[in-house]
Motif scaffolding. Structure first.
Motif, PDB file in Angstrom:
ATOM      1  N   ASN A 247       0.844  -1.189   0.000  1.00 42.46           N
ATOM      2  CA  ASN A 247       0.000   0.000   0.000  1.00 42.46           C
ATOM      3  C   ASN A 247       0.882   1.242   0.000  1.00 42.46           C
ATOM      4  N   VAL A 248       0.645   2.128  -0.966  1.00 42.23           N
ATOM      5  CA  VAL A 248       1.389   3.389  -1.047  1.00 42.23           C
ATOM      6  C   VAL A 248       0.337   4.492  -0.993  1.00 42.23           C
ATOM      7  N   ASP A 249      -0.143   4.741   0.202  1.00 48.38           N
ATOM      8  CA  ASP A 249      -1.343   5.560   0.372  1.00 48.38           C
ATOM      9  C   ASP A 249      -1.243   6.536   1.534  1.00 48.38           C
ATOM     10  N   GLY A 250      -0.045   6.748   2.062  1.00 50.41           N
ATOM     11  CA  GLY A 250       0.138   7.685   3.152  1.00 50.41           C
ATOM     12  C   GLY A 250      -0.455   7.233   4.474  1.00 50.41           C
ATOM     13  N   GLY A 251      -0.834   5.959   4.577  1.00 45.18           N
ATOM     14  CA  GLY A 251      -1.401   5.446   5.816  1.00 45.18           C
ATOM     15  C   GLY A 251      -2.911   5.452   5.870  1.00 45.18           C
ATOM     16  N   TYR A 252      -3.561   5.742   4.742  1.00 42.07           N
ATOM     17  CA  TYR A 252      -5.027   5.835   4.717  1.00 42.07           C
ATOM     18  C   TYR A 252      -5.684   4.503   5.075  1.00 42.07           C
TER      19      TYR A 252
END
Length: 274
Positions: A247-252
Motif C-alpha cells: 500500500n502506497v497511500d500515506g497510511g489511509y
C-alpha cells in the motif's frame, strides 16, 4: 551486488507496459536514471526518449503477441502499469486480462529468466480481495485471454475498476510460488489517490482525492512518489519480497482499518469484522 547498488538497474533491461503517462512514465524515467535500458509499451505514443518504444493494445491478443515479438528478450524487470477507469469488458482487458496474457506469454517464451521480476499497479480500490477469493480464483483459473474475456462478459457486474484491482493483487499472490520456482518474483503496489491523467479524467477519483485531502490533511501523491516503491519491488534490494501488495497511500488504509480516521473506501470495500 550489495549496499546501495542493489537499488540500481545497471546492465538490466526494463519493460514498462503503460509507459506513456502517469505512474508508468514516472517509473520509466526513474529506471533510466538508475541505469536501465528502458523499453516502453503503450497504445499511445511515448512522449520522451527511451531505448525502445513499442505500440501495444492490451485489448488485443494479436497486438500483445506482436509487441512481445518486437520487444524480445531478455526482460530483467517487467512493469504492468497500464490502466483505465471506465467499467466494462475493455477495462478488464486493459487493467488485467491483457497484462496477464503478456506476463504469462513472456514467461512461456523464456523472455524472463531466473533473477527477473514483475511488478504491477493495483490500487487501494482493490481492498477486500482476500474476502473475495472464491470468485477471484474462479476467474484466475480461466485459461487464456479469450476465456477470461468470456467469463467477464457473462458477469458484467464484475467488469469494474474494483474487481480489476482485486484480481491484480490476488494474481500476484496466487502465481508467486510457481514463478519463484522459475526464479521470477511478482508483486504489486496499491496506490492511494495519485495526481495522474486518469484521476483528472475520472470524477470518482477526483471526489476521493478531495475526501482524502480532508481526512489526511495532505493531497494525493505524485506519480513519482508511486514510481519509486514500484521500481524498488523489481530491484535486487527486494530480492525476498514476493507475492505481496504494498500500500502506497500515506497510511489511509491502515488508519481507516484501525478507526483512526473516517475512511469511506475502507468502510465500503473492507469493513471491520467483529
Amino acid at each position: 551486488m550489495g549496499g546501495v547498488d542493489q537499488f540500481r538497474y545497471d546492465g538490466k533491461r526494463a519493460v514498462v507496459v503503460g509507459g506513456a503517462t502517469g505512474m508508468g512514465a514516472a517509473a520509466a524515467l526513474l529506471l533510466h536514471e538508475l541505469g536501465a535500458q528502458v523499453v516502453a509499451l503503450d497504445v499511445q505514443d511515448i512522449p520522451y526518449d527511451v531505448d525502445q518504444a513499442v505500440h501495444v493494445d492490451l485489448r488485443s491478443v494479436a497486438s500483445i503477441d506482436a509487441a512481445l515479438e518486437e520487444v524480445g528478450g531478455p526482460i530483467d524487470a517487467l512493469f504492468a502499469c497500464a490502466g483505465i477507469s471506465t467499467d466494462g469488458v475493455p477495462l478488464m482487458q486493459v487493467n488485467f486480462i491483457g497484462h496477464r496474457h503478456l506476463i504469462e506469454t513472456a514467461v512461456e517464451r523464456g523472455l524472463l529468466d531466473r533473477g527477473s521480476a514483475i511488478a504491477g499497479i493495483a490500487s487501494i480500490g482493490g481492498l477486500g480481495w482476500d474476502r473475495n477469493t472464491k470468485v477471484i480464483r474462479d476467474f484466475l483459473e480461466t485459461t487464456g485471454f479469450d476465456a477470461a474475456t468470456e467469463w467477464i462478459a457473462a458477469r458484467p457486474e464484475l467488469a469494474s475498476y474494483t474487481f480489476s484491482k482485486q484480481v491484480m493483487i490476488a494474481y500476484c499472490a496466487w502465481r508467486a510460488p510457481a514463478f519463484l520456482r522459475q526464479g521470477i518474483r511478482i508483486n504489486c503496489i496499491a496506490p492511494g489517490p495519485t495526481m495522474t491523467p486518469l484521476m483528472d479524467a475520472t470524477q470518482m477519483w477526483r471526489d476521493f482525492e478531495a475526501d482524502y485531502r480532508n481526512v489526511m490533511g495532505v493531497g494525493g501523491s505524485t506519480p513519482e512518489q508511486q514510481a519509486a516503491p514500484l521500481v524498488f519491488l523489481n530491484s535486487e534490494a527486494a530480492a525476498f519480497v514476493n507475492g505481496t501488495v504494498l500500500n502506497v497511500d500515506g497510511g489511509y488504509v491502515g488508519g481507516g482499518t484501525m478507526g483512526a480516521i473516517p475512511a469511506a473506501v475502507v468502510d465500503m470495500l473492507a469493513p471491520p469484522i467483529g
